[in-house]
Design a protein around this motif. Structure first.
Motif, PDB file in Angstrom:
ATOM      1  N   VAL A  72      94.705   8.426  40.578  1.00 31.99           N
ATOM      2  CA  VAL A  72      94.155   8.558  39.221  1.00 31.99           C
ATOM      3  C   VAL A  72      93.389   7.275  38.890  1.00 31.99           C
ATOM      4  CG1 VAL A  72      94.722   8.936  36.790  1.00 31.99           C
ATOM      5  CG2 VAL A  72      96.079  10.027  38.590  1.00 31.99           C
ATOM      6  N   VAL A  73      92.096   7.396  38.688  1.00 35.90           N
ATOM      7  CA  VAL A  73      91.268   6.220  38.397  1.00 35.90           C
ATOM      8  C   VAL A  73      90.670   6.391  37.003  1.00 35.90           C
ATOM      9  CG1 VAL A  73      89.299   4.853  39.170  1.00 35.90           C
ATOM     10  CG2 VAL A  73      90.717   6.016  40.856  1.00 35.90           C
ATOM     11  N   PRO A  74      90.925   5.431  36.079  1.00 34.89           N
ATOM     12  CA  PRO A  74      90.392   5.576  34.714  1.00 34.89           C
ATOM     13  C   PRO A  74      88.857   5.566  34.686  1.00 34.89           C
ATOM     14  CG  PRO A  74      91.940   3.735  34.891  1.00 34.89           C
ATOM     15  CD  PRO A  74      91.688   4.208  36.268  1.00 34.89           C
ATOM     16  N   VAL A  75      88.315   6.273  33.707  1.00 38.50           N
ATOM     17  CA  VAL A  75      86.854   6.368  33.581  1.00 38.50           C
ATOM     18  C   VAL A  75      86.251   4.983  33.330  1.00 38.50           C
ATOM     19  CG1 VAL A  75      84.979   7.415  32.243  1.00 38.50           C
ATOM     20  CG2 VAL A  75      87.031   8.732  32.745  1.00 38.50           C
ATOM     21  N   THR A  76      86.991   4.132  32.605  1.00 36.52           N
ATOM     22  CA  THR A  76      86.467   2.783  32.308  1.00 36.52           C
ATOM     23  C   THR A  76      86.238   1.989  33.599  1.00 36.52           C
ATOM     24  OG1 THR A  76      88.748   2.126  31.960  1.00 36.52           O
ATOM     25  CG2 THR A  76      87.418   2.482  29.985  1.00 36.52           C
ATOM     26  N   LEU A  77      87.121   2.205  34.553  1.00 35.78           N
ATOM     27  CA  LEU A  77      86.979   1.493  35.835  1.00 35.78           C
ATOM     28  C   LEU A  77      85.716   1.977  36.564  1.00 35.78           C
ATOM     29  CD1 LEU A  77      88.719  -0.640  37.380  1.00 35.78           C
ATOM     30  CD2 LEU A  77      89.400   1.227  38.851  1.00 35.78           C
ATOM     31  N   PHE A  78      85.487   3.288  36.493  1.00 32.60           N
ATOM     32  CA  PHE A  78      84.259   3.836  37.093  1.00 32.60           C
ATOM     33  C   PHE A  78      83.045   3.214  36.403  1.00 32.60           C
ATOM     34  CE2 PHE A  78      86.778   7.600  38.509  1.00 32.60           C
ATOM     35  CZ  PHE A  78      86.383   7.558  39.838  1.00 32.60           C
ATOM     36  N   ALA A  79      83.120   3.168  35.056  1.00 29.83           N
ATOM     37  CA  ALA A  79      81.980   2.653  34.281  1.00 29.83           C
ATOM     38  C   ALA A  79      81.712   1.192  34.638  1.00 29.83           C
ATOM     39  CB  ALA A  79      82.266   2.793  32.791  1.00 29.83           C
ATOM     40  N   LYS A  80      82.781   0.400  34.763  1.00 30.48           N
ATOM     41  CA  LYS A  80      82.603  -1.026  35.091  1.00 30.48           C
ATOM     42  C   LYS A  80      82.017  -1.186  36.492  1.00 30.48           C
ATOM     43  CE  LYS A  80      86.202  -2.966  32.160  1.00 30.48           C
ATOM     44  NZ  LYS A  80      87.593  -3.436  32.132  1.00 30.48           N
ATOM     45  N   THR A  81      82.514  -0.367  37.437  1.00 29.57           N
ATOM     46  CA  THR A  81      82.013  -0.461  38.817  1.00 29.57           C
ATOM     47  C   THR A  81      80.536  -0.055  38.857  1.00 29.57           C
ATOM     48  OG1 THR A  81      84.222   0.178  39.509  1.00 29.57           O
ATOM     49  CG2 THR A  81      82.543   0.174  41.208  1.00 29.57           C
ATOM     50  N   ALA A  82      80.210   1.030  38.149  1.00 27.93           N
ATOM     51  CA  ALA A  82      78.816   1.475  38.109  1.00 27.93           C
ATOM     52  C   ALA A  82      77.950   0.398  37.440  1.00 27.93           C
ATOM     53  CB  ALA A  82      78.710   2.792  37.354  1.00 27.93           C
ATOM     54  N   GLY A  83      78.481  -0.211  36.383  1.00 28.03           N
ATOM     55  CA  GLY A  83      77.769  -1.284  35.668  1.00 28.03           C
ATOM     56  C   GLY A  83      77.475  -2.451  36.605  1.00 28.03           C
ATOM     57  N   LEU A  84      78.459  -2.792  37.416  1.00 31.38           N
ATOM     58  CA  LEU A  84      78.278  -3.883  38.382  1.00 31.38           C
ATOM     59  C   LEU A  84      77.183  -3.515  39.392  1.00 31.38           C
ATOM     60  CD1 LEU A  84      79.662  -6.659  39.080  1.00 31.38           C
ATOM     61  CD2 LEU A  84      80.881  -5.421  40.863  1.00 31.38           C
ATOM     62  N   GLY A  85      77.189  -2.253  39.808  1.00 31.30           N
ATOM     63  CA  GLY A  85      76.167  -1.779  40.748  1.00 31.30           C
ATOM     64  C   GLY A  85      74.777  -1.886  40.150  1.00 31.30           C
ATOM     65  N   VAL A  86      74.656  -1.470  38.890  1.00 27.82           N
ATOM     66  CA  VAL A  86      73.350  -1.533  38.210  1.00 27.82           C
ATOM     67  C   VAL A  86      72.906  -2.990  38.060  1.00 27.82           C
ATOM     68  CG1 VAL A  86      72.153  -1.052  36.024  1.00 27.82           C
ATOM     69  CG2 VAL A  86      73.691   0.666  37.012  1.00 27.82           C
ATOM     70  N   ALA A  87      73.866  -3.865  37.695  1.00 31.31           N
ATOM     71  CA  ALA A  87      73.538  -5.290  37.521  1.00 31.31           C
ATOM     72  C   ALA A  87      73.052  -5.887  38.840  1.00 31.31           C
ATOM     73  CB  ALA A  87      74.774  -6.046  37.027  1.00 31.31           C
ATOM     74  N   TYR A  88      73.728  -5.583  39.924  1.00 28.95           N
ATOM     75  CA  TYR A  88      73.315  -6.082  41.242  1.00 28.95           C
ATOM     76  C   TYR A  88      71.912  -5.578  41.593  1.00 28.95           C
ATOM     77  CZ  TYR A  88      77.458  -8.350  43.237  1.00 28.95           C
ATOM     78  OH  TYR A  88      78.463  -9.214  43.534  1.00 28.95           O
ATOM     79  N   THR A  89      71.680  -4.296  41.339  1.00 28.76           N
ATOM     80  CA  THR A  89      70.374  -3.709  41.672  1.00 28.76           C
ATOM     81  C   THR A  89      69.273  -4.444  40.909  1.00 28.76           C
ATOM     82  OG1 THR A  89      71.519  -1.606  41.919  1.00 28.76           O
ATOM     83  CG2 THR A  89      69.136  -1.499  41.819  1.00 28.76           C
ATOM     84  N   ALA A  90      69.515  -4.687  39.617  1.00 32.47           N
ATOM     85  CA  ALA A  90      68.515  -5.361  38.786  1.00 32.47           C
ATOM     86  C   ALA A  90      68.309  -6.807  39.240  1.00 32.47           C
ATOM     87  CB  ALA A  90      68.957  -5.314  37.328  1.00 32.47           C
ATOM     88  N   ILE A  91      69.412  -7.489  39.523  1.00 31.01           N
ATOM     89  CA  ILE A  91      69.310  -8.910  39.900  1.00 31.01           C
ATOM     90  C   ILE A  91      68.599  -9.073  41.246  1.00 31.01           C
ATOM     91  CG2 ILE A  91      70.745 -10.871  40.698  1.00 31.01           C
ATOM     92  CD1 ILE A  91      70.554 -10.769  37.686  1.00 31.01           C
ATOM     93  N   TYR A  92      68.943  -8.213  42.206  1.00 34.59           N
ATOM     94  CA  TYR A  92      68.268  -8.330  43.510  1.00 34.59           C
ATOM     95  C   TYR A  92      66.778  -8.020  43.390  1.00 34.59           C
ATOM     96  CZ  TYR A  92      72.712  -8.915  45.962  1.00 34.59           C
ATOM     97  OH  TYR A  92      73.902  -9.399  46.398  1.00 34.59           O
ATOM     98  N   LEU A  93      66.440  -7.132  42.466  1.00 36.76           N
ATOM     99  CA  LEU A  93      65.015  -6.846  42.233  1.00 36.76           C
ATOM    100  C   LEU A  93      64.317  -8.091  41.678  1.00 36.76           C
ATOM    101  CD1 LEU A  93      62.616  -4.848  42.029  1.00 36.76           C
ATOM    102  CD2 LEU A  93      63.436  -4.228  39.769  1.00 36.76           C
TER     103      LEU A  93
END
Lengths: 294, 251
Positions: free
Chosen positions: A261-282
């Motif tokens: 069972v994985v909380p939605v907030t954890l998914f949101a934070k992980t996805a947020g980190l992914g988006v931040a990395y994508t933007a920063i590497y760009l």
């Protein structure tokens, strides 16, 4: 009426992104990878059938694993060729000779890859959910037949267990995380390709970063706990922790498939980190590409 | 010069993202999502292929492949290989309860039966010793599985069955069925089974009677044949006054 040209134009980025997307979809390797992924996901049902009591579990593991592998491969392979190909075809000179900022060019190129990844992940998800749903329905019918005559509560428990192991909304969130990881890898590859000299160098370096990224969490925790007796070791661990992304965080997908069972907030934070990395590497890619001699 | 500035920017970004990653990692650990640690112990346990798989983030899919291999080893009754493969599978994918359950089942049920019936071993004592060793291996899988998945009732239930069917230890079986029943999402029969097992324990009859009676009083859905039989047995054992006894079962 001579208004100033906007520093960043979404219209220009969109045009480059769509053009990149069209170019990428014309590549045979894209269809080959996608077909292979779809075949693997489709055949996961057959693979699952040979495993006693484990069908849905194996089906989910194989399908999500295939999606993760092919999305990552596609992200690296498709992005690595973008800049070298444009230089070789000399299209980069034509584009940059026009009123197009270098950032817009890079963002457009990345946008095209992200569109391609979105399409691929969407297609793979559709096949995955269809296969999983059909297998789940078959198992539900088989269980109902086998449990005829038993107390209704027990039959309901057994059916609930199958539903819990089958199609759930958490799987959609897991697929979003797979996409975020692929997007991160695409952006990272673009960054590396801005200073790489060859296509192969970009791919090999990104693959190394990929492996190191899966160890980054361990290095970071050792570093933060002041482990490591020598200065050299601490510097090494610190460098890994600072320079590389923690890709293990995106492997939450494995645990989702296992039924955790994985909380939605954890998914949101992980996805947020992914988006931040994508933007920063760009942004890093732009910083290197900004005044690069072409 | 520009590359130097980018390196500095990467380090600055690294310093910013470090606490975020650390927090997220801590949240993963709290939820038991980072049960696999990369170190030399893991490398020795799972072999080169498994280690590379874990490194590349494909541990679930490799765990499934090894699981299928274990299934083939089971068909060939190669128990040593089944054990080895299940150790790798459960190390790679510790959050999957069915892997622990299957590993324990193969050891405590299948391998133990094969060991006790092994005609190539003429000494019965050694056959029984081997059988008990397989029971212990099954128990070990379940105990480790429970430590990795304390929030899932299936493994508590499997351990209870192991105590009941293999060790004939009804007290422990009752205890583990009760633990399973206390976990959210447990099967409805776990509570009943805990009371049934208690009814076989000498000296615990009164407690077992109270639990079974409480279940009986919950209504028709709990009044199953085994429950009525055990309740009748305990009424006799405890000399329950006739007016407090449940009605005779009409057959």
């Amino acid at each position: 009426m001579s208004g100033r040209r906007p520093v960043v134009s979404l219209r220009r980025i969109n045009a480059i992104a769509l053009n990149t997307f069209t170019e990428l979809t014309r590549l045979k390797v894209f269809y080959f990878l996608l077909l292979f992924a779809l075949l693997l996901i489709g055949s996961s049902a057959l693979m699952a059938r040979i495993t006693f009591q484990q069908e849905l579990q194996v089906l989910k593991d194989v399908a999500l694993g295939a999606m993760s592998i092919f999305a990552s491969l596609l992200a690296i392979l498709a992005t690595a060729r973008l800049l070298p190909q444009d230089v070789e075809d000399r299209t980069i000179y034509t584009i940059l000779a026009k009123p197009v900022e270098r950032f817009e060019y890079l963002a457009g190129k990345l946008g095209g890859v992200l569109l391609l990844l979105a399409l691929s992940v969407l297609l793979m998800s559709v096949v995955f959910f269809v296969v999983l749903f059909l297998r789940q329905q078959t198992l539900l019918a088989e269980t109902a037949r086998q449990m005829t005559g038993l107390p209704s509560a027990e039959a309901a428990d057994a059916q609930a267990n199958i539903r819990h192991a089958g199609v759930t909304t958490t799987l959609v969130l897991a697929i979003v995380i797979i996409y975020c990881k692929a997007a991160l890898l695409a952006s990272l590859t673009l960054f590396i390709s801005t200073f790489a000299t060859t296509n192969i160098f970009t791919i090999v370096t990104t693959v190394f970063v990929y492996f190191i990224g899966h160890l980054q969490g361990t290095a970071r925790e050792y570093w933060l706990q002041n482990a490591g007796s020598t200065v050299g070791r601490r510097l090494f661990l610190g460098a890994i922790a600072l320079f590389f992304p923690d890709l293990q965080l995106f492997n939450v997908v494995d645990d989702v498939a296992a039924g955790a069972v994985v909380p939605v907030t954890l998914f949101a934070k992980t996805a947020g980190l992914g988006v931040a990395y994508t933007a920063i590497y760009l942004l890093f890619a732009w910083a290197v590409f900004y005044r690069k001699e072409l | 010069m520009r590359l130097g500035a980018v390196v500095i920017a990467v380090v600055l970004f690294g310093a910013t993202k470090l606490p975020l990653e650390h927090q997220l990692d801590a949240a993963h650990r709290r939820l038991g999502l980072r049960a696999v640690e990369f170190n030399l112990d893991l490398r020795e346990q799972i072999g080169q292929l498994g280690f590379i798989a874990a490194l590349s983030g494909f541990r679930a899919i490799v765990a499934d492949m090894l699981f299928i291999e274990a299934h083939a080893a089971w068909e060939q009754t190669d128990w040593a290989r089944v054990l080895l493969l299940f150790r790798e599978v459960t190390t790679l994918q510790p959050r999957e309860v069915l892997f622990w359950d299957m590993a324990a089942w193969h050891m405590a049920w299948n391998a133990s039966t094969a060991a006790v019936n092994d005609r190539s071993q003429p000494r019965e004592t050694l056959r029984i010793k081997a059988q008990r060793e397989y029971f212990a291996l099954g128990k070990d899988f379940l105990e480790r599985g429970i430590r990795n998945n304390p929030d899932r009732p299936q493994l508590y239930e499997a351990l209870a069955r192991l105590y009941r069917d293999k060790y004939r230890d009804h007290e422990r079986a009752s205890e583990w069925f009760a633990k399973a029943a206390a976990v959210p999402g447990a099967m409805s029969y776990d509570r009943r089974f805990a009371a049934y097992e208690l009814s076989y324990c000498e000296g615990r009859e009164q407690q077992a009677y109270e639990r079974l009676r409480a279940l009986y009083d919950e209504g028709e859905k709990e009044r199953l044949p085994t429950l009525l039989k055990r309740l009748k047995f305990l009424e006799e054992q405890l000399n329950i006054p006739p007016d407090q006894r449940i009605p005779e079962v009409v057959r």
